[in-house]
Design an enzyme around this catalytic site. Structure first.
Site, PDB file in Angstrom:
ATOM      1  N   LYS A  74     -72.048 103.329 -20.251  1.00 19.16           N
ATOM      2  CA  LYS A  74     -72.310 102.137 -21.053  1.00 19.16           C
ATOM      3  C   LYS A  74     -72.673 102.602 -22.462  1.00 19.16           C
ATOM      4  O   LYS A  74     -73.413 103.591 -22.616  1.00 19.16           O
ATOM      5  CB  LYS A  74     -73.466 101.352 -20.416  1.00 19.16           C
ATOM      6  CG  LYS A  74     -73.821 100.061 -21.125  1.00 19.16           C
ATOM      7  CD  LYS A  74     -74.902  99.294 -20.347  1.00 19.16           C
ATOM      8  CE  LYS A  74     -75.243  97.965 -20.990  1.00 19.16           C
ATOM      9  NZ  LYS A  74     -76.255  97.205 -20.216  1.00 19.16           N
ATOM     10  N   SER A 149     -75.097  92.474 -19.003  1.00 15.43           N
ATOM     11  CA  SER A 149     -74.526  93.045 -20.194  1.00 15.43           C
ATOM     12  C   SER A 149     -73.651  94.271 -19.934  1.00 15.43           C
ATOM     13  O   SER A 149     -72.888  94.647 -20.824  1.00 15.43           O
ATOM     14  CB  SER A 149     -75.652  93.448 -21.155  1.00 15.43           C
ATOM     15  OG  SER A 149     -76.465  94.444 -20.574  1.00 15.43           O
ATOM     16  N   SER A 173     -78.430  93.065 -15.583  1.00 10.78           N
ATOM     17  CA  SER A 173     -77.213  93.571 -16.227  1.00 10.78           C
ATOM     18  C   SER A 173     -76.421  94.625 -15.480  1.00 10.78           C
ATOM     19  O   SER A 173     -75.314  94.958 -15.910  1.00 10.78           O
ATOM     20  CB  SER A 173     -77.543  94.114 -17.610  1.00 10.78           C
ATOM     21  OG  SER A 173     -77.614  93.050 -18.512  1.00 10.78           O
TER      22      SER A 173
HETATM   23  N1  GLN Z   1     -78.774  88.409 -19.073  1.00 15.93           N
HETATM   24  C1  GLN Z   1     -80.101  88.888 -19.315  1.00 15.93           C
HETATM   25  C2  GLN Z   1     -80.411  88.825 -20.789  1.00 15.93           C
HETATM   26  O1  GLN Z   1     -79.582  88.390 -21.525  1.00 15.93           O
HETATM   27  C3  GLN Z   1     -80.247  90.292 -18.790  1.00 15.93           C
HETATM   28  C4  GLN Z   1     -79.603  91.292 -19.637  1.00 15.93           C
HETATM   29  C5  GLN Z   1     -79.857  92.699 -19.167  1.00 15.93           C
HETATM   30  O2  GLN Z   1     -80.220  92.915 -18.022  1.00 15.93           O
HETATM   31  N2  GLN Z   1     -79.727  93.644 -20.088  1.00 15.93           N
HETATM   32  O3  GLN Z   1     -81.466  89.188 -21.207  1.00 15.93           O
END
Ligand code: GLN
Length: 481
Positions: A74, A149, A173
């Site tokens: 990532k 994400s 995410s």
């Molecule tokens: N969707 C969640 C957010 O927007 C989690 C994102 C993540 O785990 N990095 O904060």
């Protein structure tokens, strides 16, 4: 080659079925052919050379656990000499001067770095649409999101553009994109994996973990990634287990909780997926019982105070001076700060910085941030109570399958609700795994198992046994080319 799991590829490499160079070249060709998925942000320039070296080492008798396996990272993990963007214009030209601990541990285990995967900007999002580099497409249906994400990582694994990838999970995410793309992903206990060199979003919640097709592969990768690190004071000294060792343990007598709050009002199709999973695990000897996590409805509101609060502090380092984007011809220092930030952060990031700064400001701190932290403790207490009687908690990973690109774009609340089942584990710091468990409207659906602190072994054991009885994890999308 590409339909072999990472563990199978290791077997194949050791038997000489193909070389690491051939495997790497196959992935490079596929990445090239499927650029329209937008899963990768960049490709490592020297990966074939590294594959050649791995083949030589193998021929010379070297047996590192991941020798010659190409992995994707990532684009939130710093890699020395490599552009690391976190999906933001702010870091579009940032070349990291050092390696994150995760990248260096995986490299030390013999893995190769194939490239960096696309992601929501600074990991804020559930759909990958907030990336500066554009939305990633779900390889199962390209008008759908892959989740976020870590959407690039999940799409890349699902489309067989790599056998496994790294991800990070602050509120879901790793697990949510794994569920949307029909693959396996585990968020470890907070502190299990070092955060050093992982670009920070919300430091008390961020945790790195693997995404792969199987629980077996996740076990292998997590064993290599986990461990105490003097560069991250929140990393834990608890001994890392060889997670692969526990995979074949019998499930007889394992107690699994079904959270009544999660099951109430669940979409009927998702309920069917859960019921079927219960049947499979029951046949293997697991026992199910109802449990309650009464404060779980408060998880999203608490998270959307705590995460933005931490992000507003973490992102203050991007000031246009030290590194990252700098505006043209600033009039003075204040103009430099203002324009560098406003010209390079995307809308979602700006929203969260504003919410976070507000929640932390004098006069509001007690009403918002402190309250949210108190709720966080109650959520943790619920889990501590539940884990007195169960070994793991089963539920859905997401409310439904992947939604269409653009569907939630103008509705932040609808987007935030995607994480309703995943966020509690981050707030409590618990490990949780998502496993492919069926299809809804021809799209993958995932189940989630939440475990007790540092009990990743039980989750991987349950996952592996489940996958020995099902073949959802073996399904791959048909790509047009
Ligand atoms: N969707 C969640 C957010 O927007 C989690 C994102 C993540 O785990 N990095 O904060």
């Amino acid at each position: 080659m590409i339909n072999r799991s990472l563990s199978q590829q290791l077997d194949d490499l050791s038997k000489g079925e193909y070389s690491s160079v051939e495997l790497t070249q196959t992935y490079l060709d596929r990445i090239e052919n499927h650029q329209s998925l937008n899963a990768y942000v960049s490709i490592s320039k020297d990966v074939l050379e590294k594959a050649r070296q791995a083949d030589q080492l193998r021929a010379a008798g070297e047996r590192k656990p991941l020798l010659g396996i190409p992995l994707a990272h990532k684009d939130i993990f710093c890699e020395a000499g490599v552009r690391t963007t976190a999906g933001s214009k702010m870091l579009d030209n940032f070349i990291s001067p050092y390696d994150s601990t995760v990248v260096s541990l995986l490299r030390n285990a013999g893995a190769l770095s194939l490239g960096k995967t696309n992601m929501d900007e600074f990991a804020m999002g559930s759909s990958n649409e907030s990336s500066y580099f554009g939305a990633v497409k779900n390889p199962w249906q390209v008008d759908r999101v892959p989740g976020g994400s870590s959407g690039g990582s999940a799409a890349a694994v699902a489309a067989r553009l790599c056998a496994a990838a790294t991800g990070t999970d602050t509120g879901g995410s790793i697990r949510q994109p794994a569920a949307f793309c029909g693959i396996t992903g585990i968020k470890p206990t907070y502190g299990r994996v070092s955060r050093w060199g992982m670009i920070a979003y919300a430091s008390s919640l961020d945790q790195a973990g693997p995404l792969a097709t199987t629980a077996e592969d996740c076990a292998l990768l997590l064993s290599a990634m986990a461990g105490a690190d003097e560069k991250d004071s929140t990393s834990s000294a608890v001994q890392v287990e060889d997670y692969s060792k526990f995979l074949s343990q019998d499930l007889k007598g394992k107690k699994i909780g079904l959270c009544v709050e999660y099951m109430e009002g669940l979409d009927p199709e998702m309920s069917r997926v859960i019921e079927e999973a219960i049947e499979v695990l029951s046949k293997l000897g697991a026992e199910f019982m109802d449990i309650s996590l009464p404060t779980s409805p408060l998880a999203i509101p608490a998270y959307y105070i705590i995460a933005p609060a931490e992000c507003s502090a973490n992102l203050s380092r991007y000031d246009g001076v030290r590194f990252g984007y700098r505006c043209e011809n600033p009039e003075n220092l204040e103009d430099l700060y203002k324009r560098s930030r406003s010209e390079s952060f995307g809308q979602e990031v700006k929203n969260r910085i504003m919410v976070g700064a507000f929640a932390l400001s004098a006069g509001y701190y007690d009403a918002y941030y402190k309250k949210a932290q108190q709720i966080r403790r109650l959520i943790k207490n619920d889990f501590l109570e539940a884990f007195k009687s169960v070994d793991a908690i089963l539920g859905p990973t997401t409310p439904g399958p992947a939604f269409k690109i653009g569907a939630n774009a103008d509705e932040p609340q609808a987007m935030y609700l995607q994480d309703i089942y995943t966020i509690s584990a981050n707030l409590a710091g618990l490990p949780a795994i998502s496993l492919p468990a069926g299809f809804i409207e021809d799209l993958p659906a995932g189940i989630q198992l939440i475990g007790n602190y540092f009990d990743e072994a039980t989750l991987l054991n349950l996952g592996h046994q489940f996958q020995a009885q099902t073949d959802w994890h073996k399904k791959a999308p048909e790509l047009s080319t």
